[in-house]
Every structure is written in structure tokens, then in C-alpha cells.
Design an enzyme around this catalytic site. Sequence first.
Site, short mmCIF file in Angstrom:
data_model
loop_
_atom_site.label_atom_id
_atom_site.label_comp_id
_atom_site.label_asym_id
_atom_site.label_seq_id
_atom_site.Cartn_x
_atom_site.Cartn_y
_atom_site.Cartn_z
N PRO A 170 0.79 -1.22 0.00
CA PRO A 170 0.00 0.00 0.00
C PRO A 170 0.83 1.28 0.00
CG PRO A 170 -0.16 -1.14 2.11
CD PRO A 170 0.49 -2.08 1.15
N ASN A 171 0.33 2.22 -0.77
CA ASN A 171 0.86 3.59 -0.87
C ASN A 171 2.17 3.69 -1.64
OD1 ASN A 171 -1.29 4.86 0.65
ND2 ASN A 171 -0.44 3.79 2.42
N ARG A 199 4.31 11.02 -2.13
CA ARG A 199 4.15 10.86 -0.67
C ARG A 199 5.46 11.19 0.06
NH1 ARG A 199 4.68 4.51 1.17
NH2 ARG A 199 4.00 5.38 3.15
N TYR A 230 10.75 9.28 1.45
CA TYR A 230 10.77 8.25 0.41
C TYR A 230 11.41 8.70 -0.91
CZ TYR A 230 7.67 6.04 3.76
OH TYR A 230 7.14 5.49 4.91
N ASN A 262 8.26 -5.24 -0.81
CA ASN A 262 8.11 -4.13 0.12
C ASN A 262 6.62 -4.08 0.48
OD1 ASN A 262 7.84 -1.78 1.55
ND2 ASN A 262 9.01 -0.51 0.12
N ALA A 313 3.04 -0.63 4.84
CA ALA A 313 2.58 -0.67 6.23
C ALA A 313 2.19 -2.09 6.68
CB ALA A 313 1.39 0.27 6.40
N GLU A 321 13.12 -8.80 1.77
CA GLU A 321 12.29 -7.68 2.24
C GLU A 321 13.04 -6.37 1.95
OE1 GLU A 321 12.31 -7.51 6.48
OE2 GLU A 321 10.63 -6.13 6.62
N HIS A 379 12.83 -2.03 2.27
CA HIS A 379 12.19 -0.78 2.69
C HIS A 379 13.04 0.38 2.21
CE1 HIS A 379 9.30 -2.90 5.04
NE2 HIS A 379 10.29 -3.64 5.52
N ARG A 395 13.02 4.40 12.78
CA ARG A 395 11.84 5.27 12.79
C ARG A 395 10.96 4.91 14.01
NH1 ARG A 395 9.21 5.36 7.00
NH2 ARG A 395 8.00 7.02 8.00
#
Length: 144
Positions: A9-10, A17, A22, A73, A76, A97, A99, A106
Site C-alpha cells: 500500500p501507498n 508521498r 521516500y 516491500n 505498512a 524484504e 524498505h 523510525r
Amino acid sequence: MKILVINGPNLNMLGIREPDIYGRTTYADLCQMIEQHAQKIGAEVELYQSNHEGDLVDKIQEAYGIIDGIVINPGAYTHTSVAILDALKAVAIPAVEVHISEVDKREEFRQISYVRLACFATITGHGVNGYLEAMELIRERYES
Ligand code: DQA
């Protein structure tokens, strides 16, 4: 060698964004980078993005018997989804994975990754280049 690159998502909003976190590379730019890199390393690549958890689970299941490596990725869903973890475990396809941001530095909730438990490597905080590095790791593993 067939690699499936999954974005959750996103991530379709990349470039728009929170660019401070990012970056300014758009999702379309990222897809192009990944396709070019696949050509360079002699891999076939499929790109998939969805904002829906169940669709991500379906895509992982569909990869069974077809795909040699998954770069994922989960956005969320990284921090919440046992369903995506279970799907990766079910197909047992080598997965990395990724990111874009350094999730481990974070908010506390971003420091939890369920998906990580089913991945042989994790790349965080290398921006969009992390996807290309993940493809390299898949290739090394496939060839060894
Ligand atoms: C992300 C980090 C996640 O915490 C966030 O929800 C994302 C993007 C990253 O690429 O840094 O959507 O996975």
C-alpha cells in the site's frame, strides 16, 4: 530466472508521498529501473503493486511453482500482516524484504516486521536502490 517484485500500500504514491522520507522517484520510475536492472542481470521480472492485503496474499500464492525469487516491500502491512508472512512461508520462494526508508530507526511500530521472518535478507534505508540490491541477492542465491 523469474523475479516477482511486490509493492504494498501507498507505494504507488512514490514521488508524491512524503518525499523527505521516500524520495522523489515515482512508482513509474521505479518500475523502469527494475526492468532495466532485470535486463542487465538476465532475469525476467514481473511487477505488482496493490493497496489490498488479500490481493498481495493472492499474488504470492500465484507465484508458487512459477517464480524463483520475490522482492517484497509490503509497506505498512510489514508491521501488521501475519497473512502475508504465512503466504511467503506457504510458497517457500526465496524472498528479500525491502524498505526505502530506514524503518529500524523510525517509530517503534515500524521496527516490527512479521514478513522478515519469511525472508532470507532485508534491505532498509537504501532508497529505491534497495530493490536492485535485493534482485542481486536473489540472483546470487539462485546461482549458488
Ligand atoms: C516502507 C516503510 C513502512 O513503514 C511504510 O508504511 C511504507 C514504506 C518503506 O519502504 O520504507 O509504506 O515500507
